[in-house]
Scaffold this active site. Structure first.
Site, PDB file in Angstrom:
ATOM      1  N   GLY A   1       0.815  -1.213   0.000  1.00 26.12           N
ATOM      2  CA  GLY A   1       0.000   0.000   0.000  1.00 26.12           C
ATOM      3  C   GLY A   1       0.850   1.266   0.000  1.00 26.12           C
ATOM      4  O   GLY A   1       0.526   2.239  -0.695  1.00 26.12           O
TER       5      GLY A   1
ATOM      6  N   ASN B   1      -8.101   4.096   8.623  1.00 27.62           N
ATOM      7  CA  ASN B   1      -7.551   2.946   9.329  1.00 27.62           C
ATOM      8  C   ASN B   1      -7.700   3.038  10.843  1.00 27.62           C
ATOM      9  O   ASN B   1      -7.644   2.032  11.530  1.00 27.62           O
ATOM     10  CB  ASN B   1      -6.080   2.752   8.968  1.00 27.62           C
ATOM     11  CG  ASN B   1      -5.296   4.042   8.971  1.00 27.62           C
ATOM     12  OD1 ASN B   1      -5.652   5.020   8.302  1.00 27.62           O
ATOM     13  ND2 ASN B   1      -4.227   4.070   9.731  1.00 27.62           N
TER      14      ASN B   1
ATOM     15  N   GLN C   1      -7.818   0.012   3.390  1.00 28.81           N
ATOM     16  CA  GLN C   1      -8.712  -0.533   4.418  1.00 28.81           C
ATOM     17  C   GLN C   1     -10.059  -0.949   3.830  1.00 28.81           C
ATOM     18  O   GLN C   1     -10.870  -1.555   4.523  1.00 28.81           O
ATOM     19  CB  GLN C   1      -8.957   0.506   5.524  1.00 28.81           C
ATOM     20  CG  GLN C   1      -7.743   0.799   6.389  1.00 28.81           C
ATOM     21  CD  GLN C   1      -7.389  -0.342   7.331  1.00 28.81           C
ATOM     22  OE1 GLN C   1      -8.241  -1.157   7.708  1.00 28.81           O
ATOM     23  NE2 GLN C   1      -6.133  -0.426   7.720  1.00 28.81           N
TER      24      GLN C   1
ATOM     25  N   SER D   1      -3.660  -3.226  -0.681  1.00 31.87           N
ATOM     26  CA  SER D   1      -2.555  -3.997  -0.113  1.00 31.87           C
ATOM     27  C   SER D   1      -3.034  -5.379   0.299  1.00 31.87           C
ATOM     28  O   SER D   1      -4.135  -5.520   0.834  1.00 31.87           O
ATOM     29  CB  SER D   1      -2.007  -3.242   1.106  1.00 31.87           C
ATOM     30  OG  SER D   1      -1.024  -4.003   1.757  1.00 31.87           O
ATOM     31  N   GLY D   2      -2.189  -6.389   0.072  1.00 30.45           N
ATOM     32  CA  GLY D   2      -2.586  -7.765   0.333  1.00 30.45           C
ATOM     33  C   GLY D   2      -2.818  -8.102   1.801  1.00 30.45           C
ATOM     34  O   GLY D   2      -3.738  -8.845   2.133  1.00 30.45           O
ATOM     35  N   HIS D   3      -1.976  -7.540   2.691  1.00 27.19           N
ATOM     36  CA  HIS D   3      -2.012  -8.028   4.074  1.00 27.19           C
ATOM     37  C   HIS D   3      -3.151  -7.460   4.912  1.00 27.19           C
ATOM     38  O   HIS D   3      -3.297  -7.820   6.084  1.00 27.19           O
ATOM     39  CB  HIS D   3      -0.662  -7.822   4.764  1.00 27.19           C
ATOM     40  CG  HIS D   3      -0.345  -6.415   5.163  1.00 27.19           C
ATOM     41  ND1 HIS D   3      -0.413  -5.998   6.457  1.00 27.19           N
ATOM     42  CD2 HIS D   3       0.061  -5.344   4.445  1.00 27.19           C
ATOM     43  CE1 HIS D   3      -0.050  -4.715   6.526  1.00 27.19           C
ATOM     44  NE2 HIS D   3       0.233  -4.299   5.305  1.00 27.19           N
TER      45      HIS D   3
ATOM     46  N   THR E   1      11.370  -7.991 -10.938  1.00 26.84           N
ATOM     47  CA  THR E   1      10.808  -9.332 -11.114  1.00 26.84           C
ATOM     48  C   THR E   1       9.573  -9.481 -10.229  1.00 26.84           C
ATOM     49  O   THR E   1       9.600  -9.107  -9.051  1.00 26.84           O
ATOM     50  CB  THR E   1      11.865 -10.401 -10.747  1.00 26.84           C
ATOM     51  OG1 THR E   1      12.996 -10.172 -11.572  1.00 26.84           O
ATOM     52  CG2 THR E   1      11.334 -11.809 -10.958  1.00 26.84           C
TER      53      THR E   1
ATOM     54  N   CYS F   1       2.872   6.495  21.380  1.00 25.80           N
ATOM     55  CA  CYS F   1       4.022   6.363  22.279  1.00 25.80           C
ATOM     56  C   CYS F   1       4.937   5.230  21.844  1.00 25.80           C
ATOM     57  O   CYS F   1       6.151   5.335  21.924  1.00 25.80           O
ATOM     58  CB  CYS F   1       3.573   6.087  23.707  1.00 25.80           C
ATOM     59  SG  CYS F   1       2.428   7.314  24.331  1.00 25.80           S
TER      60      CYS F   1
HETATM   61  C1  LIG Z   1      -1.807  -0.325   6.002  1.00 29.40           C
HETATM   62  C2  LIG Z   1      -2.156   0.901   5.252  1.00 29.40           C
HETATM   63  C3  LIG Z   1      -1.288   1.441   4.279  1.00 29.40           C
HETATM   64  C4  LIG Z   1       0.070   0.866   4.011  1.00 29.40           C
HETATM   65  O1  LIG Z   1       0.021  -0.381   3.383  1.00 29.40           O
HETATM   66  P1  LIG Z   1       1.310  -1.344   3.441  1.00 29.40           P
HETATM   67  O2  LIG Z   1       0.966  -2.464   2.531  1.00 29.40           O
HETATM   68  O3  LIG Z   1       1.457  -1.762   4.867  1.00 29.40           O
HETATM   69  O4  LIG Z   1       2.466  -0.539   2.941  1.00 29.40           O
HETATM   70  C5  LIG Z   1      -1.702   2.550   3.581  1.00 29.40           C
HETATM   71  N1  LIG Z   1      -2.898   3.111   3.806  1.00 29.40           N
HETATM   72  C6  LIG Z   1      -3.767   2.628   4.720  1.00 29.40           C
HETATM   73  C7  LIG Z   1      -5.093   3.288   4.905  1.00 29.40           C
HETATM   74  C8  LIG Z   1      -3.425   1.516   5.477  1.00 29.40           C
HETATM   75  O5  LIG Z   1      -4.270   1.050   6.389  1.00 29.40           O
END
Ligand SMILES: *Cc1c(COP(=O)(O)O)cnc(C)c1O
Length: 391
Positions: free
Chosen positions: A70, A150, A178, A198-200, A236, A324
């Protein structure tokens, strides 16, 4: 026992995702640019994942570009448009509550002579369409507004923003990290030109993302090198990551309606349960226009960080609204933007539910949290003052 209520930070990859990825880490390790069988199979798998992503947002497969996550997609969208449109103008509009991948990229662009307007948000974390209209200038080249936040889960009026951008001929980017797989997205209906994901964040692997680029949008590459991703993003291909991301998005799209209903019901049970059992607590973000799995609540008189430590002792993973842990004493820019004073922003807790969470786990939180808050308040000088003054 671990109860994972931090799905906005990252998600546990689904078993179907891991199973789909494994052969591409073991036997099918070929470079997709090569011509022999173990490489051709990789290319087919990448194409299939690209199709899944395109379908999920109603785009065409050749408008999907894989990135390393992301953050890279956000950087590419902003820097790439700034780079290719700087002769037309140098003004960008975004919001005060974006992820740091957007905010820090905007700061970088400001240091290069671009001007950025940061739209404020209301008490629920939503921008005003009038503010957006008023911010648009002749030299505005890009509007970047996140789909869903987020921290507090607020979902922006993306379709309205898209139609204004389209009418004015301004490129519209949305950080949908998100949102993808959690709420419906349609780049045609919403007039979205660029979209980061983003995948995760949807039960896929880390280190893989995508940028949707509408056909015809002018954007310079961020990563230079080989001819991968149709000459626009060198390197790649991360084949296992791409395959996992594609599978994750396919599963999420198929289950979206049912799963978002389930999560919203758990979310509302959690919100109502906390607000009714713990005095001096308030919900942050919009009660309805919010992500199905997002709960963010401020508790007066205590620190979010100490809540996290006590929850951790019970095996509960959550997140707070102060930074923090990242070495800064500043409370979250998002909570300040919705108008929370510093002390309330510090006492906030984010619980984000996802695919693997159950109603039993929600019940555990509802049982464990009230005594934790009471215990911390008993030790709090702020609470002591409050009680004295209200006798
Ligand atoms: C997690 C997040 C990102 C960053 O994505 P990554 O794959 O961790 O680099 C960007 N924008 C939002 C709103 C996110 O929640």
């Amino acid at each position: 026992m671990t109860i994972y209520f931090d799905n906005a930070a990252t998600t546990k990859p689904r078993k179907e995702v891991i199973d789909k990825m494994l052969p591409f880490i073991t036997e099918n390790y070929g470079n997709p640019s090569s011509i022999y069988k173990i490489a051709r199979e990789n290319k087919t798998a990448v194409d299939e994942a690209r199709d899944n992503l395109a379908k999920a947002i109603n785009a065409k497969a050749n408008e999907i570009y894989f990135t390393a996550g992301g953050s890279e997609s956000d950087n590419w969208a902003l820097k790439g448009v700034a780079d290719s449109c700087s002769d037309k103008g140098r003004h960008i509009i975004t919001t005060a509550i974006e992820h740091h991948a957007i905010l820090h990229t905007c700061e970088f662009l400001e240091s290069k002579g671009f001007e950025v307007t940061y739209l404020p948000v209301d008490e629920y974390g939503i921008i005003s369409i009038d503010d957006l209209k008023n911010a648009i200038r002749d030299d505005t080249i890009l509007i970047s507004v996140m789909f869903a936040n987020n921290e507090i889960g607020s979902v922006q009026p993306i379709k309205e923003i898209g139609s204004i951008a389209r009418e004015k001929g301004i490129v519209f980017h949305t950080d949908a990290v998100q949102a993808l797989g959690h709420v419906p997205i349609d780049v045609e209906e919403m007039n979205i030109d660029l979209l980061s994901a983003s995948g995760h964040k949807l039960y896929g692997p880390k280190g893989i993302g995508m940028l949707y680029i509408r056909k015809g949008i002018k954007i310079k590459p961020l990563i230079h090198g080989g001819a991968q991703e149709r000459n626009r993003r060198a390197g790649t291909e991360n084949v296992p990551g791409i395959v996992g991301f594609g599978e994750a998005v396919k599963l999420a799209s198929a289950e979206l309606e049912q799963e978002s209903k389930r999560l919203a019901a758990l979310r509302d049970k959690l919100i109502d349960g906390i607000l009714s059992s713990i005095p001096h607590s308030r919900l942050n973000g919009h009660p309805q226009k919010r992500l199905p799995g997002n709960v963010n609540i401020s508790f007066e008189f205590i620190e979010g960080e100490s809540m996290l430590l006590l929850l951790d002792m019970k095996g509960i993973c959550a997140s707070s609204g102060s930074a923090c842990t990242s070495g800064s004493l500043d409370p979250s820019h998002v909570l300040l933007a919705i108008g929370l004073p510093h002390e309330k922003a510090h006492g906030s807790l984010r619980l984000t539910l996802g695919h693997f969470n159950t109603e039993e786990e929600v019940d555990v939180i509802l049982k464990e949290l009230p005594p934790i808050v009471s215990r911390l308040r008993e030790m709090s000088p702020l609470y002591e003052d409050f009680i004295k003054n209200n006798k």
